[in-house]
Design an enzyme around this catalytic site. Structure first.
Site: not given
Ligand code: BES
Ligand code: MN
Ligand code: ZN
Length: 487
Positions: A263, A337
């Site tokens: 990020k 996920r």
């Protein structure tokens, strides 16, 4: 843990009013009529209350708002808090009144002269929720906690244990979610949960070796670049009969750097809250145990840290989930996920739950869609989703249903494996994430996925929480369990 404000409840004692220290709160409806308590305070203060109630300032207050009269003549108290609230308030107005009291009172002790006010339990809950301050890492000596004394002629309507159980669960979630990642490591998180065995919860911590044995390749690949070991924590509350439990599953990424798909630096520190889903499940389990809920509920958390390192999972790697499906990890920042895929599958295999709700700070895209007002609700069951939304509405916690469908599902099909972990585009980012999870949900399991990325921690705070972690969802899920799974 951040302590709840100390609250006590007793009969109204009008004779004591003149000599009470700290602050005194009274309630006056929009009609301006004073009840016995307010009349006594008005008389002692030489009609200061009356004048305040006649003012534009009072007229301009919204329902549940409060004004302060400082150092009133005729009373020992340091101030009078005049709260605008009808004698029979709505739940929301009553909680807002409590929150206003929490903000107005500061460090002073408070006596709430409630008389025969309805919904006093909600005033107390609103006050407890708003009176939160995460001060674990302030070196200055902690300020002594003020106390709140409610005087009421309706004491029978107040279940003080229930109020503490609910606010205590919310505080537990907030503390976990606010805690920085060097303190709240996967091990520290598991230790805090193990302590809840004292409340009658059964808590198991599954270590990496066990997870490997079960084939949790999706979950494990996320944590493989971190020195903190990945863990799955199982919390069981057995308050019902022999029926299968309801399952709550949480994403517990104690820090999300993005991994090799790293990020940007700006705002990365916020990813300390990426275990918010696991935090909510922990808080709900605590509330259920503290109020001895008559239901069977299991909470299952995937605790990992997503770090880049020489050992980290790479974009393009293919991993095998516990279910057996193979996943191409095209973006290591779509890690939540992967964690949930294995935890959802494990939970269904082991517990065959009557229903399952997972919570996760899963996508930035849900913030683009819904901002910080609503969590996204994705579900394979209209009944489950309706029951959840009803509970959320009743608790005033925002939740909005989002779609699932085959066309979105196609977006995660993959050339070289059974699926890839992103849609490869930003389009419908929170839906493709939900579709990914749906591939690990059995058709017979009523299921909902709550994407709480926008609501778990809010920089500006909310009506009931200061800036930072909100505890969103603890009250809704507690109500959802009590309304649907308790006799
Ligand atoms: N933890 C983030 C999602 C998130 C974003 C939570 C902002 C709270 C605030 C998640 O793991 C993530 O990085 N999602 C990516 C997915 C993308 C790579 C497909 C995202 O939302 O950008
Ligand atoms: Mn991520
Ligand atoms: Zn994440």
């Amino acid at each position: 843990m951040t302590e709840l404000v100390k609250m006590t409840y007793s009969e109204v004692d009008l004779e004591a009013v003149a000599t009470l220290n700290g602050l005194i709160a009274i309630f006056v409806g929009a009609d301006g009529k004073l009840d016995t308590c307010a009349r006594r305070v008005n008389t002692l203060s030489r009609k200061a209350v009356e004048r305040l109630v006649a003012s534009d300032a009072f007229a301009g207050l919204s329902d549940g708002g409060a004004l302060r009269l400082a150092f009133p003549a005729g009373l020992a108290a340091a101030g009078i808090l005049v709260v605008k609230l009808s004698r029979r308030p709505t739940q929301e107005a009553a909680r807002l009144a409590g929150a206003a009291l929490a903000q107005e009172k500061g460090p002073l002790d408070l006596t709430v002269l409630a008389g025969n006010l309805g919904k006093l339990a909600d005033v107390a809950l609103g006050l407890a929720l708003r009176d939160y301050d995460f001060s674990a890492h302030k070196t200055a000596a902690p300020k002594p906690r003020s106390t709140v004394k409610f005087m009421s002629s309706k004491l029978e309507s107040i279940d003080s244990k229930l109020i503490s159980a609910i606010a205590g669960g919310v505080f537990f979630t907030r503390d976990l979610t606010n805690e920085p990642a060097n303190i709240l490591t996967t091990s520290n998180f598991a230790d805090r949960l193990a302590e809840m065995q004292a409340l009658g919860l059964k808590v198991e911590v599954l270590e990496e070796a066990a997870l490997e044995k079960m084939g949790m390749g999706a979950l494990l690949c996320v944590g493989q670049g971190s020195v903190s070991p990945s863990k799955v924590v199982v919390m069981q509350w057995h308050g019902g009969g022999d029926e299968a439990p309801f399952a709550l599953v949480g994403k517990g990424v104690v820090f999300d750097t993005g991994g090799i798909s790293i990020k940007p630096a700006l705002g990365m520190e916020d990813m300390t809250m990426d275990m918010g889903g696991a935090g909510v499940v922990s808080g709900v389990m605590r509330t259920l145990a503290q109020r001895k809920a008559k239901a069977n509920v299991v909470g299952v958390l995937g605790l990992v840290e997503n770090m880049p390192s020489g050992n980290a999972v790479r974009p393009g790697d293919v991993v095998t989930s516990m279910k057996g499906d193979k996943i191409e990890v095209v973006n290591t920042d779509a890690e939540g996920r992967l964690v949930l895929a294995d935890v959802l599958w494990y939970t269904q295999e082991r517990f065959k739950p009557v229903g399952m709700i997972n919570l996760a700070t899963l996508t930035g895209a849900i913030i683009v869609a819904l901002g910080h007002e609503n969590a996204g609700v994705f579900s394979n069951s209209d009944d489950l989703s309706a029951a959840f939304l009803k509970a959320a509405g009743a608790e005033g916690e925002g939740a909005w249903r989002m779609p699932l469908s085959a066309a979105y599902d196609k977006m995660i099909d993959c050339r070289i494996a059974d699926m890839r972990n992103t849609g490869g585009t930003r389009d419908a980012g929170s839906i493709t994430a939900a579709q990914f999870l749906a591939r690990f949900v059995k058709p017979e399991t009523p299921w909902a996925h709550l994407d709480i990325a926008g609501v778990a921690s809010i920089k500006g705070g909310t009506k009931f929480a200061p800036a930072g972690a909100t505890g969103w969802g603890v009250m809704t899920l507690n109500r959802f369990i009590s309304d649907n799974y308790e006799a």
